[in-house]
Design an enzyme around this catalytic site. Structure first.
Site, PDB file in Angstrom:
ATOM      1  N   TYR A 144     -14.332  -0.210   4.352  1.00 53.86           N
ATOM      2  CA  TYR A 144     -14.715  -0.377   5.750  1.00 53.86           C
ATOM      3  C   TYR A 144     -15.312   0.923   6.291  1.00 53.86           C
ATOM      4  O   TYR A 144     -14.601   1.871   6.623  1.00 53.86           O
ATOM      5  CB  TYR A 144     -13.513  -0.790   6.596  1.00 53.86           C
ATOM      6  CG  TYR A 144     -12.736  -1.966   6.051  1.00 53.86           C
ATOM      7  CD1 TYR A 144     -13.364  -2.992   5.335  1.00 53.86           C
ATOM      8  CD2 TYR A 144     -11.358  -2.067   6.235  1.00 53.86           C
ATOM      9  CE1 TYR A 144     -12.643  -4.055   4.835  1.00 53.86           C
ATOM     10  CE2 TYR A 144     -10.636  -3.137   5.739  1.00 53.86           C
ATOM     11  CZ  TYR A 144     -11.290  -4.125   5.036  1.00 53.86           C
ATOM     12  OH  TYR A 144     -10.578  -5.189   4.528  1.00 53.86           O
TER      13      TYR A 144
ATOM     14  N   HIS B  97      -8.685  -4.405  -4.336  1.00 48.49           N
ATOM     15  CA  HIS B  97      -9.578  -5.056  -3.379  1.00 48.49           C
ATOM     16  C   HIS B  97     -10.670  -5.865  -4.078  1.00 48.49           C
ATOM     17  O   HIS B  97     -11.508  -5.321  -4.782  1.00 48.49           O
ATOM     18  CB  HIS B  97     -10.222  -3.968  -2.502  1.00 48.49           C
ATOM     19  CG  HIS B  97     -10.794  -4.468  -1.216  1.00 48.49           C
ATOM     20  ND1 HIS B  97     -11.454  -3.651  -0.323  1.00 48.49           N
ATOM     21  CD2 HIS B  97     -10.787  -5.695  -0.643  1.00 48.49           C
ATOM     22  CE1 HIS B  97     -11.827  -4.348   0.735  1.00 48.49           C
ATOM     23  NE2 HIS B  97     -11.448  -5.601   0.549  1.00 48.49           N
TER      24      HIS B  97
END
Length: 312
Positions: free
Chosen positions: A49, A126
């Site tokens: 992010y 992830h």
């Protein structure tokens, strides 16, 4: 029909979003203050992010808060350059993946530095959907090492693909899974095999993205709404319109039904919501606390949506 209110966590992807201007610091501070005041103590981020921007900014928000009173997670394996522009959140040009042991250890070290903490409560692999072998060989054993050293409290996987979680759960021993968008009014792909296995193995499930990127909160006719990060097609809009119509006939807002549905499965231990303004957060918590009519799930079953509790 009421449901027990499950805990809520917040995801801080918006602190690193770079396809639009990231929210200003003052706004982020108000959001965090409201979340803390409302009793939320579970926070999630990732180096993806904003290429570390979310972690960096979340670290500033956490300063001064008692470390033993909140649970913090980040992720490993999927990366982008710092503050890089985002044109495709699902597969952005320039993003890269590395699930090797060395990259995982470096990633956690860098995340701890950006976050300004000395340990993580949870570390997730992830989006290893097409890299399951690499994650099993590199990232997960590396995280297990860090867990044995006390730098990480629990380990697991964060993914939008139920089959990824299932494959890792069958081959390894994760503590917790962050299942994004795969048990919602629009998608129940986690229900048949994954959730029963989680229950039998005692693996916690954090259910993220209960609105499937927004459409189950905004409804189908908002011009800016998204379904799984993209503009929804007409078939998806029509499906949500039908769900919304059933909810309206039951006297229930679509958003409330969506939140309760994702929270109701016995395998789900927590909902993880996206960062929103204080009023939006209060609204979501109020929806979760509000009762539902006993007729709602049977009415939705007429659309082919199974009861979220697993009961027929």
């Amino acid at each position: 029909m009421s449901s027990s209110v499950k805990p809520v966590g917040l995801g801080f992807g918006l602190l690193g979003t770079t396809n639009t201007a990231p929210i200003p610091d003052a706004q982020a501070e108000r959001m965090m203050a409201a979340a803390w005041e409302l009793g939320i103590r579970r926070f999630d981020t990732a180096p993806l992010y904003g290429g570390g921007l979310s972690e960096e900014r979340l670290g500033r928000l956490l300063r001064g808060l008692p470390r033993d009173e909140y649970a913090l997670s980040t992720k490993v394996g999927r990366y982008r350059d710092y503050a890089a522009a985002v044109t495709n959140p699902k597969d952005n040009p320039g993003d890269w993946r590395d699930y090797s042991r060395d990259a995982t250890l470096r990633s956690v070290e860098a995340s701890l530095e950006r976050l300004g903490v000395d340990r993580l409560d949870i570390a997730f692999v992830h989006d290893c959907d097409t890299h399951i072998g690499a994650a099993l060989k590199g990232a997960l054993p590396a995280l297990a090492e860090l867990k044995s050293q006390g730098l990480v409290g629990a380990i697991g996987c964060g993914s939008n693909v139920a089959a990824t979680h299932l494959a890792l759960l069958r081959a390894a021993e994760p503590d917790v899974l962050m299942v994004a968008g795969r048990f919602t009014l629009l998608d129940q792909s986690a229900a048949d095999e994954l959730f029963p296995l989680c229950l039998s193995r005692g693996v916690e499930v954090e259910l993220a993205a209960p609105f499937n990127s927004g459409i189950l909160a905004t409804g189908p006719d908002d011009a800016t709404t998204r379904f799984d990060y993209q503009a929804p097609d007409e078939a998806t809009r029509a499906r949500v319109r039908a769900i919304q119509s059933v909810c309206a006939a039951q006297g229930i807002p679509l958003k409330r039904a969506a939140l309760h549905y994702s929270a109701a499965h016995p395998a789900v231990t927590r909902l993880v919501l996206g960062l929103t303004d204080p009023a939006g957060l209060q609204s979501n918590l109020a929806d979760l606390a509000a009762p539902l009519p006993a007729t709602l799930w049977p009415a939705l079953a007429e659309l082919g949506i199974p009861a979220p509790t697993g009961e027929s």
